[in-house]
Motif scaffolding. Sequence first.
Motif, PDB file in Angstrom:
ATOM      1  N   GLY A   1       0.834  -0.701   0.077  1.00  0.00           N
ATOM      2  CA  GLY A   1       0.181  -0.446   0.402  1.00  0.00           C
ATOM      3  C   GLY A   1       1.056   1.435  -0.298  1.00  0.00           C
ATOM      4  O   GLY A   1       0.522   2.301   0.062  1.00  0.00           O
ATOM      5  N   VAL A   2       2.196   1.411   0.425  1.00  0.00           N
ATOM      6  CA  VAL A   2       2.602   2.401   0.216  1.00  0.00           C
ATOM      7  C   VAL A   2       3.802   2.213  -1.386  1.00  0.00           C
ATOM      8  O   VAL A   2       4.367   1.440  -1.864  1.00  0.00           O
ATOM      9  CB  VAL A   2       4.449   2.340   1.269  1.00  0.00           C
ATOM     10  N   GLY A   3       3.530   3.508  -1.788  1.00  0.00           N
ATOM     11  CA  GLY A   3       3.623   3.687  -3.218  1.00  0.00           C
ATOM     12  C   GLY A   3       5.539   4.130  -2.990  1.00  0.00           C
ATOM     13  O   GLY A   3       6.314   5.394  -2.094  1.00  0.00           O
ATOM     14  N   PHE A   4       6.872   3.195  -3.563  1.00  0.00           N
ATOM     15  CA  PHE A   4       7.785   4.180  -3.854  1.00  0.00           C
ATOM     16  C   PHE A   4       8.407   4.539  -5.359  1.00  0.00           C
ATOM     17  O   PHE A   4       8.599   3.516  -6.206  1.00  0.00           O
ATOM     18  CB  PHE A   4       8.810   3.208  -3.466  1.00  0.00           C
ATOM     19  N   ALA A   5       9.272   5.629  -5.054  1.00  0.00           N
ATOM     20  CA  ALA A   5       9.197   5.953  -6.381  1.00  0.00           C
ATOM     21  C   ALA A   5      11.004   6.169  -6.450  1.00  0.00           C
ATOM     22  O   ALA A   5      11.882   6.821  -4.991  1.00  0.00           O
ATOM     23  CB  ALA A   5       9.628   7.590  -6.827  1.00  0.00           C
TER      24      ALA A   5
ATOM     25  N   GLU B   1      11.146  13.082 -11.148  1.00  0.00           N
ATOM     26  CA  GLU B   1       9.458  13.796 -11.474  1.00  0.00           C
ATOM     27  C   GLU B   1       8.658  12.449 -12.387  1.00  0.00           C
ATOM     28  O   GLU B   1       7.044  11.949 -11.495  1.00  0.00           O
ATOM     29  CB  GLU B   1       9.438  15.106 -12.126  1.00  0.00           C
ATOM     30  N   THR B   2       8.795  11.548 -13.433  1.00  0.00           N
ATOM     31  CA  THR B   2       8.555  10.360 -13.909  1.00  0.00           C
ATOM     32  C   THR B   2       7.937   9.404 -12.807  1.00  0.00           C
ATOM     33  O   THR B   2       6.696   8.987 -12.601  1.00  0.00           O
ATOM     34  CB  THR B   2       8.490  10.051 -15.207  1.00  0.00           C
ATOM     35  N   ALA B   3       8.559   8.803 -12.069  1.00  0.00           N
ATOM     36  CA  ALA B   3       8.284   8.117 -11.450  1.00  0.00           C
ATOM     37  C   ALA B   3       7.227   8.316 -10.564  1.00  0.00           C
ATOM     38  O   ALA B   3       6.064   7.628  -9.694  1.00  0.00           O
ATOM     39  CB  ALA B   3       9.675   7.253 -10.374  1.00  0.00           C
ATOM     40  N   LEU B   4       7.421   9.502  -9.388  1.00  0.00           N
ATOM     41  CA  LEU B   4       6.229  10.175  -8.619  1.00  0.00           C
ATOM     42  C   LEU B   4       4.856  10.872  -9.101  1.00  0.00           C
ATOM     43  O   LEU B   4       3.835  10.177  -8.268  1.00  0.00           O
ATOM     44  CB  LEU B   4       6.868  11.411  -8.112  1.00  0.00           C
ATOM     45  N   ALA B   5       5.043  10.837 -10.588  1.00  0.00           N
ATOM     46  CA  ALA B   5       3.539  10.955 -11.122  1.00  0.00           C
ATOM     47  C   ALA B   5       2.603  10.378 -10.959  1.00  0.00           C
ATOM     48  O   ALA B   5       1.485   9.785 -10.839  1.00  0.00           O
ATOM     49  CB  ALA B   5       3.343  11.745 -12.217  1.00  0.00           C
ATOM     50  N   ARG B   6       3.327   8.750 -11.747  1.00  0.00           N
ATOM     51  CA  ARG B   6       2.714   7.791 -11.421  1.00  0.00           C
ATOM     52  C   ARG B   6       1.895   7.292 -10.020  1.00  0.00           C
ATOM     53  O   ARG B   6       1.355   6.165  -9.894  1.00  0.00           O
ATOM     54  CB  ARG B   6       4.000   6.467 -11.900  1.00  0.00           C
ATOM     55  N   LEU B   7       2.897   7.563  -9.268  1.00  0.00           N
ATOM     56  CA  LEU B   7       2.380   7.058  -7.977  1.00  0.00           C
ATOM     57  C   LEU B   7       0.497   7.319  -7.630  1.00  0.00           C
ATOM     58  O   LEU B   7       0.581   8.443  -7.670  1.00  0.00           O
ATOM     59  CB  LEU B   7       2.910   7.756  -7.068  1.00  0.00           C
ATOM     60  N   ARG B   8      -0.231   6.347  -7.101  1.00  0.00           N
ATOM     61  CA  ARG B   8      -1.793   6.873  -6.319  1.00  0.00           C
ATOM     62  C   ARG B   8      -2.177   6.385  -5.683  1.00  0.00           C
ATOM     63  O   ARG B   8      -3.065   6.099  -5.146  1.00  0.00           O
ATOM     64  CB  ARG B   8      -2.670   6.417  -7.747  1.00  0.00           C
ATOM     65  N   THR B   9      -0.921   6.085  -4.193  1.00  0.00           N
ATOM     66  CA  THR B   9      -1.395   5.553  -3.388  1.00  0.00           C
ATOM     67  C   THR B   9      -1.083   6.693  -2.377  1.00  0.00           C
ATOM     68  O   THR B   9      -0.971   7.296  -2.551  1.00  0.00           O
ATOM     69  CB  THR B   9      -0.630   4.739  -2.510  1.00  0.00           C
ATOM     70  N   PRO B  10      -1.796   6.328  -0.669  1.00  0.00           N
ATOM     71  CA  PRO B  10      -2.182   7.128   0.469  1.00  0.00           C
ATOM     72  C   PRO B  10      -0.568   7.762   0.559  1.00  0.00           C
ATOM     73  O   PRO B  10      -0.776   8.493   1.363  1.00  0.00           O
ATOM     74  CB  PRO B  10      -3.306   6.236   0.740  1.00  0.00           C
ATOM     75  N   ARG B  11       0.434   7.066   0.913  1.00  0.00           N
ATOM     76  CA  ARG B  11       1.878   7.308   1.531  1.00  0.00           C
ATOM     77  C   ARG B  11       2.424   6.838   0.054  1.00  0.00           C
ATOM     78  O   ARG B  11       2.897   6.168  -0.407  1.00  0.00           O
ATOM     79  CB  ARG B  11       2.234   6.317   2.306  1.00  0.00           C
ATOM     80  N   LYS B  12       3.937   7.955   0.493  1.00  0.00           N
ATOM     81  CA  LYS B  12       4.781   8.107  -0.706  1.00  0.00           C
ATOM     82  C   LYS B  12       5.684   7.815  -0.300  1.00  0.00           C
ATOM     83  O   LYS B  12       6.377   8.798   1.248  1.00  0.00           O
ATOM     84  CB  LYS B  12       4.178   8.772  -2.042  1.00  0.00           C
TER      85      LYS B  12
END
Length: 261
Positions: free
Chosen positions: A116-120, A157-168
């Motif tokens: 559930g956590v997004g990693f960039a 920036e490209t990686a961060l823009a893909r995240l849709r998780t509640p925590r990043k």
Amino acid sequence: MPEMPDTVPQPESQHRVRIAAMGDMHIGRSASPGVAQAFARVREAADVLVLCGDLTDRGTEDEAQQLSRDLKSVGLPIVAVLGNHDFEAGLSQQVARILSDGGVYMLDGEAIEVLGVGFAGIKGFGGGFGRGALGPWGEPVIKAFVQEAVDEALKLETALARLRTPRKVAVLHYSPVRGTVEDEPPEIFPYLGSSRLEEPLNRYPVDVVLHGHAHGGRFEARTSGGVPVYNVAAPLLLRRDPAAPPFHIVELAWTDPAATP
């Protein structure tokens, strides 16, 4: 009779993920008892392990294979980026492939969701901070140096823009802020990170930034937007507390409304 509420409270689902972060293990061709012991303790303390570059000492396949063997004791999802030492032998792709084959999620401008956590993640690059940042002017080699940092920032920036998780979480090797390289000699600040890496973090805010590289730097700082940044280079963590294992725990928690039955 009491009035009916406009909305009916929904049941909530609680989430908590503990992230163990460390970098700069500089694994050689033979086993490192200290690192192996740290990996063995991670499983008790965390749900995910994040490795912030300089995974190997000289970037050879033998070192990567040794690290892959050491990581088998972890038993957790592992997210990692490469560092400058992992490029020394010119075999960075092979190093990444060996670790990936061993089950490590290697990030280089990619994003991934774990528990559930997004990693960039990116390696990052140098260039300096603020008014002291190197500009793309003059000789071609200077422009190429600056462009490398720009390219890394664009990948982040490209990686961060893909995240849709509640925590990043942003994972780097080089620092995006000056604060965590303070206490290093000022002469080497430009080689420890770049303000250009901070720009995507302001456009796509995260909950925490993790990096390594600055062995003699400071443990904690913040971006200009107030996001905590932790320098988790193992030598720095060991200097802070020689009795503790060389990883830092970040705990992220959030609440999701459960689906209506």
